[in-house]
Every structure is written in structure tokens, then in C-alpha cells.
Design an enzyme around this catalytic site. Structure first.
Site, mmCIF file in Angstrom:
data_model
loop_
_atom_site.group_PDB
_atom_site.id
_atom_site.type_symbol
_atom_site.label_atom_id
_atom_site.label_comp_id
_atom_site.label_asym_id
_atom_site.label_seq_id
_atom_site.Cartn_x
_atom_site.Cartn_y
_atom_site.Cartn_z
ATOM 1 N N TYR A 72 -16.856 52.906 -56.420
ATOM 2 C CA TYR A 72 -17.077 52.276 -55.105
ATOM 3 C C TYR A 72 -16.065 51.151 -54.873
ATOM 4 O O TYR A 72 -15.497 51.010 -53.789
ATOM 5 C CB TYR A 72 -18.502 51.716 -55.037
ATOM 6 C CG TYR A 72 -18.928 51.304 -53.656
ATOM 7 C CD1 TYR A 72 -19.662 52.161 -52.848
ATOM 8 C CD2 TYR A 72 -18.578 50.048 -53.149
ATOM 9 C CE1 TYR A 72 -20.044 51.788 -51.575
ATOM 10 C CE2 TYR A 72 -18.957 49.668 -51.869
ATOM 11 C CZ TYR A 72 -19.693 50.539 -51.080
ATOM 12 O OH TYR A 72 -20.071 50.163 -49.824
ATOM 13 N N PHE A 124 -0.514 56.266 -27.599
ATOM 14 C CA PHE A 124 -1.172 57.554 -27.801
ATOM 15 C C PHE A 124 -2.565 57.514 -27.153
ATOM 16 O O PHE A 124 -3.116 56.449 -26.927
ATOM 17 C CB PHE A 124 -1.267 57.874 -29.296
ATOM 18 C CG PHE A 124 -1.890 59.214 -29.540
ATOM 19 C CD1 PHE A 124 -1.252 60.364 -29.117
ATOM 20 C CD2 PHE A 124 -3.131 59.328 -30.151
ATOM 21 C CE1 PHE A 124 -1.845 61.614 -29.289
ATOM 22 C CE2 PHE A 124 -3.729 60.575 -30.328
ATOM 23 C CZ PHE A 124 -3.083 61.714 -29.906
ATOM 24 N N ASP A 125 -3.157 58.691 -26.872
ATOM 25 C CA ASP A 125 -4.411 58.685 -26.090
ATOM 26 C C ASP A 125 -5.562 57.956 -26.779
ATOM 27 O O ASP A 125 -6.331 57.262 -26.122
ATOM 28 C CB ASP A 125 -4.818 60.100 -25.609
ATOM 29 C CG ASP A 125 -4.951 61.120 -26.707
ATOM 30 O OD1 ASP A 125 -4.508 60.837 -27.827
ATOM 31 O OD2 ASP A 125 -5.500 62.198 -26.453
ATOM 32 N N ASP A 215 2.480 51.677 -34.569
ATOM 33 C CA ASP A 215 1.659 52.881 -34.719
ATOM 34 C C ASP A 215 2.570 53.888 -35.414
ATOM 35 O O ASP A 215 3.507 54.420 -34.829
ATOM 36 C CB ASP A 215 1.192 53.369 -33.339
ATOM 37 C CG ASP A 215 0.429 54.690 -33.422
ATOM 38 O OD1 ASP A 215 0.440 55.338 -34.494
ATOM 39 O OD2 ASP A 215 -0.177 55.095 -32.407
ATOM 40 N N ALA A 217 2.226 56.907 -37.174
ATOM 41 C CA ALA A 217 1.835 58.279 -37.540
ATOM 42 C C ALA A 217 3.029 59.121 -38.011
ATOM 43 O O ALA A 217 2.938 59.851 -38.983
ATOM 44 C CB ALA A 217 1.141 58.945 -36.359
ATOM 45 N N LYS A 258 -0.447 62.998 -40.396
ATOM 46 C CA LYS A 258 0.844 63.524 -39.942
ATOM 47 C C LYS A 258 1.864 63.402 -41.075
ATOM 48 O O LYS A 258 1.907 64.237 -41.960
ATOM 49 C CB LYS A 258 1.319 62.769 -38.693
ATOM 50 C CG LYS A 258 0.585 63.177 -37.423
ATOM 51 C CD LYS A 258 -0.622 62.356 -37.169
ATOM 52 C CE LYS A 258 -1.267 62.634 -35.833
ATOM 53 N NZ LYS A 258 -2.558 61.973 -35.705
ATOM 54 N N HIS A 450 -10.110 65.319 -22.074
ATOM 55 C CA HIS A 450 -9.454 66.595 -22.367
ATOM 56 C C HIS A 450 -10.047 67.330 -23.570
ATOM 57 O O HIS A 450 -9.969 68.544 -23.659
ATOM 58 C CB HIS A 450 -7.950 66.418 -22.541
ATOM 59 C CG HIS A 450 -7.554 65.487 -23.632
ATOM 60 N ND1 HIS A 450 -7.789 64.138 -23.576
ATOM 61 C CD2 HIS A 450 -6.960 65.708 -24.827
ATOM 62 C CE1 HIS A 450 -7.335 63.571 -24.683
ATOM 63 N NE2 HIS A 450 -6.830 64.501 -25.453
#
Ligand code: F0G
Length: 458
Positions: A72, A124-125, A215, A217, A258, A450
Site C-alpha cells: 500500500y 484537450f476535451d 499536458d 500525453a 499514449k 460526444h
């Protein structure tokens, strides 16, 4: 003569995929309310919905799963991951999360307040979702030329520093949560951001006392483009480039699904101990204790290994050249694709594919559905459906770019698959004049519609 590139790996295990008939697909897509997210994966032949979490792990990653430490607190897997993150990014502090949007949720719980502004390059969304969910606004400062799918600029993902400085100048620093720089810039076509631009944005962030968060990714693909396109970087190692990128930032959010080639996972990297401390509380509430977040020990081991593999030049070269191979084939068929080709996907320009199509009937979605029916390929609409409604006026937003994204999973498909994909799109392109009617929304969620919306033919 120079030898061509080829994959620096061979295949050890295969997964069969099923090639359905057009009649089957017509039925399935109707049952799915014309939303490609509602299909079962067995109903798809070649799945280019996303490059996220869909990559093939290596033998070394699978082996590291067996040695995961599931303690843990203080697991050795956590320390392996910490070491990999420090080596590739230079960040001393990090928090594991279950995926990228969870990293956004934790970090934005500290940084973003109602009424704030978050400038960046085409958030990004999910990033925008987390900002708008907190009643703050994402301000897109991407360079204008990004919305021209034919301009051959090597760094179309860049921030327009003029637009950014205007936002920073016109708003008090305590109203600006942070600047978010997304590398590569997914929304405008997987386009990279140059090191020069990252440096300039960093300078502005310091001048106005606003944090810069990356960000990340597709940070390794961005580093590949810097190495191959930006002056002064040709001889640098990918990892030297990634360390330099992050040296200009205060923190990072990462979707490990990614460029770190794992099926799930994410993290936040921090320079500042105080911000790390504040975010730790939210991590514990939302994700898990700070040495595992939303991840198991085995997943952290596979991620640490994936970060190293994802930043190897021969791998990145074969990856990005496969994307370009698909783009080139389509270009040869005359299909309007976004150029230069992106790092993770080929983007088909719906406005040039079906020029007179009414925007209210969602041309990119209509094409994505045609590609599915024609050949069982699943792509993703990056257009008006994804752009969602304005959170204040509730009017539909019609973005400058209306595209179908065909995203390539990493280390998964062969170039024969790419030939097939290009041929399917060519068949639809050849009958484009018959595509006259699109779709209307029959049900939608209040945010991020979407993923779950239902459509019907007009
Ligand atoms: N940031 C960027 C630039 C992304 O592309 C994504 C995900 C995220 C953040 C969120 O990460 O999925 O791990 O929670 N993009 C995927 C895509 C879903 O298909 O482009 P996540």
C-alpha cells in the site's frame, strides 16, 4: 544506398480480428445510435478510435508486471516509476493517478477556481471539461495557421505568444490558474510545439507570475519532431530533449496511455514541493495514497519500463513514419488530409472532403460513419460534436477544424493494415458526391456529449 527504417521489435503474440460484412455493419451502427463509441470492439475490424491505452506492451513490460510490488505504501514499483520520471523529466515530485484526466482533476482541484481563466494551445476535451466543470474558461491561444490544414509549418501546435501575452496582460495573475501547454497538440492534428515556443511561453509565465503546466500525453513524439525538425537538436538524444522541455515548466500532467505505451495510468509531475503537498490531499481523496494513486504496483512497473521504451529513437521513428506512411497513401489517392502529418494520427479534413455539406449535420461524424460501414474502420470525429455546446450560451460550437481522426495504436498494426485503411477511405472518397445527408442529435449529455450521444439520420 541508405537502408529504410523498420520496426525495432518483432511480434510474439497475435490477436485475431474479425472482418465483418457491410450488411452487418449497417445493422450494428444503427443499433449503436450512430455513435462509434457505442460499438462493441468485435464489430470493428481496424480500430483507430484512439491511440490511448491501445498500444502493445513489450516482453519486458509484461515481465515487470510479475515483479510488481503491491504494498500500500512505499512500494518498490513506486520508486522505479519515480526514478524513470525524474530521469526523463527532471521533476523531483510526482503523484500517480489512474489516467490523464485524473491527473487533471487532482491538479485543477488545487489550481482552478470559479471565474478563472486557463490559457493554452487547444486544450484537450477532458482538460477543457475539467476547467469548465469548475466554472472557469479555457482560452485557446493556438497559432492561427493551425486551422489551415494545408499550411506546411513544422510546428503548427505552437502557442501564439502574442495572444497569450494579451490574456496575461488583461487579467490579474490571481485569476489565471495556469498556462496549459499540450504537447503534441492533439486537437489541431497531433502537431508539435517547438522548443523555441516552449521557451518563450515559459518566459511569459515567469514575467506574469503564472505557472506553466505541460499536458504531456505525447511528449516523446513531440521530442522526436524537435529532434528531426528544429535547428540545433538533430544530434541530441530524445531524453536530453525531454529533460530540456520540462526544465521550462512548473509541472506536468500525463496520460501514460499514449507515449508510455501502457494500457492505463497517469501521473502529475511537480517542481515545487508546496504544490505537490496541496495536490497530495486531493490525490488521496480521489485516487489513492500518494505512492500508488490509481495504479497497482505492477502497472507502475510496466509504466516505468514503458517510459524508457517510448523515448527510444528507433521506436519513435518507426511509429511516426508509420503514421506518415498512411498519410502519404491517402494523399496519393487525393484524399484531403491535414499536413504535415501528425505524430499519432492522420486527420481527414471533412470540409475539403465534402465541401458543401451543412455543418449542422456534422460532416466529420458522417464521414467517420461512412468509413465504418465501408470497411469496418473506427475513427473519431474531431469537430462540432466533440466541441460541444458553449457552457454559458448552450449554443453549438462549430470549430475551425472539422476532421475525422484515424489514430494509430502503438506497435499494433502493420503497414498492410494501413494499405487497407487507405483503400477504404479512397472508396468513400470516390463516392463523396453521393454523401448529401448527415445526422441530428436525438440525445446528449450536458457535458462531454460526444462519448454517449445518440444520433439519427436527418
Ligand atoms: N491530454 C491529452 C492531450 C489527451 O490526448 C488525453 C486523452 C488526455 C489529456 C486525457 O488522458 O484519456 O488518460 O484520461 N486523449 C485520448 C485521445 C482519450 O483519444 O486522444 P486520459
Amino acid at each position: 544506398m541508405n537502408l529504410p527504417y523498420s520496426e525495432p521489435f518483432k511480434i510474439k503474440m497475435v490477436e485475431n480480428i474479425y472482418r465483418s460484412t457491410k450488411d452487418q455493419r449497417e445493422k450494428w451502427i444503427r443499433e449503436a445510435s450512430f455513435n462509434l463509441f457505442n460499438l462493441r470492439s468485435e464489430q470493428v475490424y481496424i480500430d483507430l478510435l484512439t491511440d490511448s491505452g491501445t498500444g502493445a506492451m513489450s516482453d519486458k513490460q509484461w515481465a515487470s508486471i510479475m515483479t510488481g510490488d503491491e504494498s500500500y505504501a512505499g512500494a518498490s514499483s513506486y520508486y522505479h516509476l519515480k526514478e524513470a520520471i525524474r530521469e526523463l523529466t527532471g521533476f523531483d515530485y510526482f503523484l500517480p493517478t489512474h489516467q490523464g484526466r485524473a491527473a487533471e482533476n487532482v491538479l485543477f482541484s488545487v489550481l482552478v477556481k470559479a471565474g478563472d481563466i486557463v490559457p493554452g494551445n487547444s486544450h484537450f476535451d477532458t482538460t477543457k471539461g475539467h476547467i469548465e466543470f469548475r466554472n472557469a474558461s479555457a482560452v485557446d491561444c493556438t497559432v492561427d495557421r493551425a486551422s489551415d490544414t494545408t499550411s506546411h509549418d513544422p510546428f503548427k501546435g505552437n502557442i501564439d505568444t502574442g495572444k497569450l501575452e494579451k490574456v496575461l496582460k488583461e487579467n490579474p495573475a490571481d485569476k489565471i490558474s495556469c498556462i496549459i501547454l499540450t504537447i503534441t497538440n492533439n486537437t489541431v492534428g497531433g502537431q508539435p510545439v517547438s522548443m523555441a515556443n516552449i521557451k518563450e511561453v515559459s518566459k511569459l509565465s515567469k514575467k506574469y507570475g503564472v505557472r506553466l503546466i505541460i499536458d504531456s500525453a505525447r511528449f516523446a513524439e513531440n521530442a522526436y519532431f524537435i529532434k528531426t525538425r528544429e535547428e540545433g537538436y538533430a544530434d541530441k538524444d530524445i531524453r536530453d530533449i525531454t529533460r530540456e522541455i520540462f526544465s521550462y515548466a512548473d509541472g506536468m500532467t500525463m496520460s501514460s496511455k499514449k507515449d508510455a505505451i501502457v494500457n492505463t495510468g497517469g501521473f502529475i509531475g511537480f517542481r515545487d514541493e508546496e504544490l505537490f503537498r496541496q495536490a497530495s490531499t486531493y490525490n488521496i481523496i480521489f485516487e489513492g495514497f500518494i505512492t500508488y494513486g490509481g495504479m497497482s504496483g505492477r502497472d507502475m512497473n510496466a509504466l516505468a519500463q514503458g517510459l524508457y521504451e517510448g523515448t527510444e529513437f528507433p521506436y519513435l521513428e518507426s511509429r511516426i513514419k508509420q503514421v506518415a506512411y498512411l498519410g502519404q497513401k491517402m494523399k496519393e489517392y487525393g484524399i484531403p488530409v491535414l499536413e504535415p502529418f501528425g505524430g499519432h494520427a492522420i486527420f481527414i479534413d471533412a470540409k475539403r472532403f465534402v465541401p458543401d455539406f451543412p455543418k449542422e449535420e456534422f460532416p466529420a461524424q458522417t464521414l467517420a460513419l461512412e468509413f465504418y460501414i465501408e470497411g469496418g474502420i473506427r475513427g473519431a470525429e474531431i469537430g462540432a460534436l466533440m466541441a460541444d455546446r458553449d457552457p454559458f450560451t448552450r449554443a453549438n460550437r462549430y470549430p475551425a477544424l472539422e476532421m475525422v481522426r484515424l489514430a494509430l495504436p502503438r506497435r499494433v498494426y502493420s503497414n498492410n493494415h494501413m494499405d487497407y485503411v487507405a483503400a477504404v477511405v479512397r472508396n468513400v472518397f470516390e463516392k463523396r458526391n453521393e454523401i448529401r445527408k448527415g445526422f441530428k442529435i436525438v440525445w446528449e449529455a450536458p457535458i462531454m456529449r460526444h462519448f454517449t450521444l445518440k444520433l439519427d439520420r436527418v
